[in-house]
Design a protein around this motif. Structure first.
Motif, PDB file in Angstrom:
ATOM      1  N   GLY A 165      70.342 -39.330   5.622  1.00 12.38           N
ATOM      2  CA  GLY A 165      71.135 -38.550   5.009  1.00 12.38           C
ATOM      3  C   GLY A 165      70.423 -37.117   4.887  1.00 12.38           C
ATOM      4  O   GLY A 165      69.341 -36.975   5.220  1.00 12.38           O
ATOM      5  N   TYR A 166      71.315 -35.893   4.625  1.00 13.06           N
ATOM      6  CA  TYR A 166      70.784 -34.761   4.620  1.00 13.06           C
ATOM      7  C   TYR A 166      71.194 -34.335   3.252  1.00 13.06           C
ATOM      8  O   TYR A 166      72.162 -34.224   2.743  1.00 13.06           O
ATOM      9  CB  TYR A 166      71.583 -33.840   5.651  1.00 13.06           C
ATOM     10  CG  TYR A 166      71.521 -32.271   5.211  1.00 13.06           C
ATOM     11  CD1 TYR A 166      70.230 -31.525   5.132  1.00 13.06           C
ATOM     12  CD2 TYR A 166      72.633 -31.746   4.762  1.00 13.06           C
ATOM     13  CE1 TYR A 166      70.453 -30.130   4.899  1.00 13.06           C
ATOM     14  CE2 TYR A 166      72.809 -30.375   4.484  1.00 13.06           C
ATOM     15  CZ  TYR A 166      71.572 -29.672   4.442  1.00 13.06           C
ATOM     16  OH  TYR A 166      71.544 -28.214   3.909  1.00 13.06           O
ATOM     17  N   ALA A 167      70.056 -33.773   2.431  1.00 14.84           N
ATOM     18  CA  ALA A 167      70.309 -33.105   1.096  1.00 14.84           C
ATOM     19  C   ALA A 167      70.215 -31.768   1.110  1.00 14.84           C
ATOM     20  O   ALA A 167      69.094 -31.264   1.435  1.00 14.84           O
ATOM     21  CB  ALA A 167      69.465 -33.865   0.022  1.00 14.84           C
ATOM     22  N   ALA A 168      71.169 -30.908   0.532  1.00 12.31           N
ATOM     23  CA  ALA A 168      70.756 -29.590   0.716  1.00 12.31           C
ATOM     24  C   ALA A 168      70.346 -28.885  -0.588  1.00 12.31           C
ATOM     25  O   ALA A 168      69.479 -27.880  -0.268  1.00 12.31           O
ATOM     26  CB  ALA A 168      72.445 -28.817   0.590  1.00 12.31           C
ATOM     27  N   ASP A 169      69.927 -29.670  -1.579  1.00  9.71           N
ATOM     28  CA  ASP A 169      69.214 -29.235  -2.830  1.00  9.71           C
ATOM     29  C   ASP A 169      68.761 -30.351  -3.505  1.00  9.71           C
ATOM     30  O   ASP A 169      69.094 -31.596  -3.165  1.00  9.71           O
ATOM     31  CB  ASP A 169      69.729 -27.994  -3.484  1.00  9.71           C
ATOM     32  CG  ASP A 169      71.312 -28.515  -4.333  1.00  9.71           C
ATOM     33  OD1 ASP A 169      71.307 -29.790  -4.464  1.00  9.71           O
ATOM     34  OD2 ASP A 169      72.232 -27.770  -4.032  1.00  9.71           O
ATOM     35  N   ALA A 170      67.867 -30.122  -4.616  1.00 12.96           N
ATOM     36  CA  ALA A 170      67.410 -31.248  -5.454  1.00 12.96           C
ATOM     37  C   ALA A 170      68.508 -32.150  -6.018  1.00 12.96           C
ATOM     38  O   ALA A 170      68.427 -33.117  -6.160  1.00 12.96           O
ATOM     39  CB  ALA A 170      66.526 -30.608  -6.495  1.00 12.96           C
ATOM     40  N   VAL A 171      69.645 -31.572  -6.454  1.00 11.69           N
ATOM     41  CA  VAL A 171      70.507 -32.231  -7.162  1.00 11.69           C
ATOM     42  C   VAL A 171      71.261 -33.234  -6.050  1.00 11.69           C
ATOM     43  O   VAL A 171      71.396 -34.470  -6.328  1.00 11.69           O
ATOM     44  CB  VAL A 171      71.668 -31.223  -7.741  1.00 11.69           C
ATOM     45  CG1 VAL A 171      72.644 -32.069  -8.464  1.00 11.69           C
ATOM     46  CG2 VAL A 171      70.957 -30.217  -8.738  1.00 11.69           C
ATOM     47  N   ALA A 172      71.410 -32.581  -4.993  1.00 11.68           N
ATOM     48  CA  ALA A 172      72.088 -33.303  -3.693  1.00 11.68           C
ATOM     49  C   ALA A 172      71.076 -34.545  -3.500  1.00 11.68           C
ATOM     50  O   ALA A 172      71.607 -35.749  -3.351  1.00 11.68           O
ATOM     51  CB  ALA A 172      72.550 -32.669  -2.658  1.00 11.68           C
ATOM     52  N   ALA A 173      69.755 -34.502  -3.567  1.00 15.55           N
ATOM     53  CA  ALA A 173      69.003 -35.435  -3.032  1.00 15.55           C
ATOM     54  C   ALA A 173      68.912 -36.709  -4.123  1.00 15.55           C
ATOM     55  O   ALA A 173      68.990 -37.812  -3.683  1.00 15.55           O
ATOM     56  CB  ALA A 173      67.593 -34.712  -2.988  1.00 15.55           C
ATOM     57  N   VAL A 174      69.057 -36.140  -5.363  1.00 15.08           N
ATOM     58  CA  VAL A 174      69.029 -37.222  -6.334  1.00 15.08           C
ATOM     59  C   VAL A 174      70.367 -38.161  -6.374  1.00 15.08           C
ATOM     60  O   VAL A 174      70.349 -39.179  -6.306  1.00 15.08           O
ATOM     61  CB  VAL A 174      68.980 -36.608  -7.699  1.00 15.08           C
ATOM     62  CG1 VAL A 174      69.079 -37.664  -8.853  1.00 15.08           C
ATOM     63  CG2 VAL A 174      67.404 -36.058  -7.919  1.00 15.08           C
ATOM     64  N   LYS A 175      71.437 -37.205  -6.305  1.00 15.32           N
ATOM     65  CA  LYS A 175      72.714 -37.936  -6.144  1.00 15.32           C
ATOM     66  C   LYS A 175      72.785 -39.105  -5.066  1.00 15.32           C
ATOM     67  O   LYS A 175      73.190 -39.898  -4.920  1.00 15.32           O
ATOM     68  CB  LYS A 175      73.686 -36.961  -6.011  1.00 15.32           C
ATOM     69  CG  LYS A 175      74.214 -36.380  -7.396  1.00 15.32           C
ATOM     70  CD  LYS A 175      75.583 -35.560  -7.068  1.00 15.32           C
ATOM     71  CE  LYS A 175      76.054 -35.301  -8.512  1.00 15.32           C
ATOM     72  NZ  LYS A 175      76.576 -34.023  -8.345  1.00 15.32           N
ATOM     73  N   MET A 176      72.241 -38.328  -3.664  1.00 12.00           N
ATOM     74  CA  MET A 176      72.106 -39.519  -2.556  1.00 12.00           C
ATOM     75  C   MET A 176      71.387 -40.437  -2.613  1.00 12.00           C
ATOM     76  O   MET A 176      71.709 -41.578  -2.412  1.00 12.00           O
ATOM     77  CB  MET A 176      71.655 -38.518  -1.368  1.00 12.00           C
ATOM     78  CG  MET A 176      71.576 -39.362  -0.093  1.00 12.00           C
ATOM     79  SD  MET A 176      71.193 -38.124   1.178  1.00 12.00           S
ATOM     80  CE  MET A 176      73.130 -37.175   1.449  1.00 12.00           C
ATOM     81  N   ALA A 177      70.169 -40.183  -3.311  1.00  9.01           N
ATOM     82  CA  ALA A 177      69.507 -41.390  -3.409  1.00  9.01           C
ATOM     83  C   ALA A 177      69.908 -42.593  -4.433  1.00  9.01           C
ATOM     84  O   ALA A 177      69.960 -43.650  -4.106  1.00  9.01           O
ATOM     85  CB  ALA A 177      67.968 -40.956  -3.993  1.00  9.01           C
ATOM     86  N   LYS A 178      70.540 -41.991  -5.307  1.00  6.38           N
ATOM     87  CA  LYS A 178      71.056 -42.965  -6.460  1.00  6.38           C
ATOM     88  C   LYS A 178      72.403 -43.570  -5.703  1.00  6.38           C
ATOM     89  O   LYS A 178      72.754 -44.813  -5.914  1.00  6.38           O
ATOM     90  CB  LYS A 178      71.508 -42.283  -7.466  1.00  6.38           C
ATOM     91  CG  LYS A 178      70.562 -41.840  -8.457  1.00  6.38           C
ATOM     92  CD  LYS A 178      71.168 -41.369  -9.850  1.00  6.38           C
ATOM     93  CE  LYS A 178      69.818 -41.260 -10.790  1.00  6.38           C
ATOM     94  NZ  LYS A 178      70.253 -40.541 -12.004  1.00  6.38           N
ATOM     95  N   SER A 179      73.138 -43.142  -4.848  1.00  9.17           N
ATOM     96  CA  SER A 179      74.172 -43.592  -4.460  1.00  9.17           C
ATOM     97  C   SER A 179      73.695 -44.699  -3.200  1.00  9.17           C
ATOM     98  O   SER A 179      74.426 -45.787  -3.121  1.00  9.17           O
ATOM     99  CB  SER A 179      75.054 -42.789  -3.588  1.00  9.17           C
ATOM    100  OG  SER A 179      74.457 -42.239  -2.300  1.00  9.17           O
ATOM    101  N   PHE A 180      72.523 -44.704  -2.694  1.00  8.96           N
ATOM    102  CA  PHE A 180      72.176 -45.615  -1.667  1.00  8.96           C
ATOM    103  C   PHE A 180      71.814 -46.847  -2.543  1.00  8.96           C
ATOM    104  O   PHE A 180      71.756 -48.048  -1.996  1.00  8.96           O
ATOM    105  CB  PHE A 180      70.927 -45.237  -0.986  1.00  8.96           C
ATOM    106  CG  PHE A 180      71.431 -44.390   0.127  1.00  8.96           C
ATOM    107  CD1 PHE A 180      72.016 -44.636   1.049  1.00  8.96           C
ATOM    108  CD2 PHE A 180      70.784 -43.057   0.325  1.00  8.96           C
ATOM    109  CE1 PHE A 180      72.518 -43.983   2.378  1.00  8.96           C
ATOM    110  CE2 PHE A 180      70.858 -42.150   1.523  1.00  8.96           C
ATOM    111  CZ  PHE A 180      71.848 -42.849   2.419  1.00  8.96           C
ATOM    112  N   ILE A 181      70.987 -46.504  -3.677  1.00  7.17           N
ATOM    113  CA  ILE A 181      70.642 -47.943  -4.584  1.00  7.17           C
ATOM    114  C   ILE A 181      71.859 -48.538  -5.296  1.00  7.17           C
ATOM    115  O   ILE A 181      72.004 -50.003  -5.301  1.00  7.17           O
ATOM    116  CB  ILE A 181      69.830 -47.308  -5.779  1.00  7.17           C
ATOM    117  CG1 ILE A 181      68.668 -46.655  -5.192  1.00  7.17           C
ATOM    118  CG2 ILE A 181      69.398 -48.533  -6.626  1.00  7.17           C
ATOM    119  CD1 ILE A 181      67.787 -45.898  -6.133  1.00  7.17           C
ATOM    120  N   SER A 182      72.853 -47.921  -5.672  1.00  8.28           N
ATOM    121  CA  SER A 182      74.151 -48.697  -6.186  1.00  8.28           C
ATOM    122  C   SER A 182      75.142 -49.037  -5.167  1.00  8.28           C
ATOM    123  O   SER A 182      75.228 -49.723  -4.182  1.00  8.28           O
ATOM    124  CB  SER A 182      74.959 -47.567  -7.091  1.00  8.28           C
ATOM    125  OG  SER A 182      75.365 -46.609  -6.552  1.00  8.28           O
TER     126      SER A 182
END
Lengths: 475, 210
Positions: B193-210
């Motif tokens: 994945g690519y995260a444009a900023d910190a908020v996107a990074a957290v959302k992306m990481a959480k989406s991978f877990i759930s």
């Protein structure tokens, strides 16, 4: 009579100066080059490893050596600039965008040397572009040194105006100086008429990386003007206060001055800063923040206090394209605000998405907006003729000035007579959008305008320098 | 008392949170209860306020630091207990070799930390081998690679290739970021994945877990 935006009172300028002297003396800066640290110690700085503290005497002595003016010479002398400026700021393209919007597809892609060439030719043609920042990076190059070297090479070949080019290492400085020496016609010629200046910037807060510090020394020795454009962002890399951000900016600028003047007392420097604010929701830089032009005004004031020419990097709104004449006019006013800081230089034309993207047509649109902005920046005389006391007396209370000769003599010169629609951007009769019309204009210019080539021997020498550099750096 | 601790954490009052946690422990409140009923709700509330735009980064980071201070006091007491607190996931992060840009990566790390990830920040100019070594050792669920220069972006690819060569690629998710990095680049080099900023990074990481 002219518009000039200031933010600091004279007392505040003095207070920030004193605070900066204190910062440099007590906190100091980090200089990652042993060689440069040693040089600074010889000048009276106190070093503890890479931490260098600068007693106020050596900072004062560097300020005393500030040149009375700086020449930004050009390959073609008719485009040479002498700083400080008298009337308007000189404007340049934004710089080093790794992306470009493709002319044909409109899609964003990696930029190349060929894009940079198009920008150079376009800006050679457009008068309001007074000097040139290599706006598109040759991203096909695999090393940072080659990227910076090719950026200068392509620019010198394709634009007759002054080139201000990024330089982040000793190696880049060495080869860039060689290239410019070849074009200028020798070391002395380059020193007398520096056809390029270098953007070598401290890393905020208070760091001079090895490459940057060593580049600064080489550039200073060669007499190439250095533009240490630092980017303190209030809230992340600088205090979240305006005064604190200005203090960090100023400390880095004066520390650069000390380094340059230690290397060569005659070294020219431009006070250069892109100080802004962080968006504290995302941590990203916020170029549309209202504090941005205010910080630019502060930097211009600090620069004037030291007698240094100044450079900022703001102009257009990053929010484009403009949907209506009112949107375009609002952008003109944004440019006006930035130009009113009266910095000598400003590099911003064609920048998109916080300066990582650019397009040829946005250069054309920005230049059009800049020409409108100049209307607000005009200088007006206050003298017997313009005060018009006799005329007012003749007309008397309740009369009108429409029929007076004085009106006819002055209005075309003094009053703005163009309509907003008097530009190619908004033509109600055209079916094309303003973006399409700007693209057409780009194509017209690129197909009809040729930039006088450098002579064959110089081109050959440049080729050799590049070949040699490529072998040394990449192997 | 628990409400006071929750509030101190939400407001990022590090020293106050520490003092209150010590006081609560002295009064005999179980560490696990303090953790679950005060610390976690406090930092989660801070994250929620940030997401809805009412909290800014400095406030979020302060809440994260206050949580960390409280956790340092509580963790030794809850180790091995029934219902022991665990981080969401381990996240190794760093700026790739040849690149000394710090701030963006640090913001992402703070945000992840404040969101309950166990962050291992390797700093800047991190050699590919170093990433590999730490990943082998700590077995994180994620690695985040930051690059701010077009010339250092290829190092993101190098780390991915090295993970493949070491047979570790499918053991974790790779998230890339940095100003010149794009979604297209992330796909090209085989990142998750690519995260444009910190908020996107957290959302992306959480989406991978759930």
């Amino acid at each position: 009579m002219r518009s000039l935006m200031t933010i600091l009172s004279q007392d505040e300028v003095e207070r920030i100066h004193q605070a900066t002297l204190h910062l440099l003396e007590s906190t100091g800066v980090r200089v990652d080059s042993e060689r440069v640290v040693k040089m600074l110690v010889r000048q009276g700085a106190k070093a503890d490893g890479s931490r260098v503290r600068m007693p106020r005497e050596i900072v004062r002595s560097a300020i005393e050596k500030v040149n009375s003016g700086v020449i930004l010479a050009a390959r073609d002398p008719q485009f040479s600039l002498t700083l400080p400026t008298v009337d308007f700021s000189y404007n340049a393209t934004s710089g080093y965008c790794p992306f470009v919007k493709d002319m044909e597809t409109g899609e964003t892609r990696n930029s190349t040397a060929s894009d940079l060439k198009d920008y150079a030719v376009l800006c050679d043609y457009l008068d309001p572009v007074a000097f040139f920042w290599p706006i598109a990076m040759p991203t096909e190059e695999v090393s940072p040194v080659m990227e910076e070297l090719c950026a200068l090479d392509v620019s010198l070949r394709n634009i007759r105006k002054h080139v201000q080019c990024s330089c982040a290492s000793g190696a880049a400085a060495q080869y860039q100086i060689q290239l410019a020496t070849a074009v200028a016609g020798g070391e002395k010629a380059l020193r007398d008429n520096p056809i390029f200046s270098a953007v070598a910037s401290p890393n905020t807060p208070l760091i001079f990386e090895k490459g940057i510090a060593e580049a600064m020394v080489l550039l200073a020795e060669a007499g190439v003007p250095v533009t240490p454009m630092n980017v303190p962002l209030a809230g992340t890399t600088a205090p979240a206060t305006m005064a604190g951000a200005i203090a960090v900016t100023n400390a880095e600028q004066l520390a650069t001055l000390v380094i340059l003047k230690s290397a060569n007392p005659a070294a020219p420097m431009i006070y250069a800063s892109d100080t802004g604010v962080a968006d504290l929701r995302s941590g990203q830089v916020n170029y549309d923040a209202p504090e941005y032009p205010l910080l630019g005004a502060a930097c211009a004031q600090m620069a004037r206090y030291y007698g240094l020419p100044s450079c900022v990097a703001h102009g257009s709104s990053e929010d484009r394209p403009f949907q209506s004449p009112a949107g375009f006019e609002r952008n003109v006013l944004k440019i006006v605000m930035s130009q009113m800081t009266r910095t000598d230089l400003s590099a911003w034309i064609g920048s998109l998405e916080n300066a990582i993207n650019s397009s040829l047509w946005d250069v054309v649109l920005d230049v059009e907006a800049l020409e409108r902005a100049f209307a607000y920046m005009r200088k007006f005389d206050v003298n017997e003729d313009t005060l018009a006391l006799e005329v007012i007396s003749e007309v008397g209370p309740g009369g009108h000035f429409l029929a007076h000769k004085h009106t006819n003599r002055h209005f075309r010169k003094e009053l703005w007579t163009k309509k907003l629609e008097d530009n190619f951007i908004f033509q109600p009769t055209s079916e094309l959008s303003h973006v399409d019309r700007a693209k057409e204009r780009v194509k017209e210019i690129l197909s009809s305008h040729t930039v006088a080539a450098l002579d064959q021997a110089t081109l050959q020498e440049m080729d050799n320098i590049l070949k040699h550099a490529r072998r040394e750096i990449i192997g | 008392m628990l409400e006071e601790i929750r509030k101190a954490i939400l407001e990022g009052e590090e020293e106050l949170a520490e003092a209150l946690v010590n006081k609560a422990l002295e009064e005999g409140i179980p560490a696990l209860e303090i953790l679950n009923k005060a610390c976690i709700p406090g930092v989660e509330k801070a994250g929620a306020l940030f997401e809805q735009g009412d909290y800014f980064l400095p406030e979020l980071i302060a809440a994260g630091q206050a949580t960390k201070a409280a956790m340092n006091l509580l963790m030794p007491r809850v180790k091995g207990q029934e219902g022991e607190w665990k981080s969401i996931a381990a996240f190794v992060i760093g700026t790739v070799e040849g690149d000394v840009h710090d701030i963006g990566k640090t913001i992402v790390a703070s945000m992840l930390s404040a969101s309950g990830f166990d962050v291992i920040d390797l700093g800047i100019d991190v050699p590919t081998d170093k990433f590999l070594e730490v990943i082998k050792d700590r077995k994180p669920e994620f690695v985040g690679l930051s690059a701010l220069l077009t010339s250092t972006m290829p190092k993101q690819k190098a780390v991915i290739e090295a993970l493949k060569a070491a047979g570790l690629r499918d053991k974790l998710k790779v998230i890339v970021g940095g100003a010149p990095v794009t979604e297209g680049w992330a796909q090209k080099i085989g990142a998750d994945g690519y995260a444009a900023d910190a908020v996107a990074a957290v959302k992306m990481a959480k989406s991978f877990i759930s």
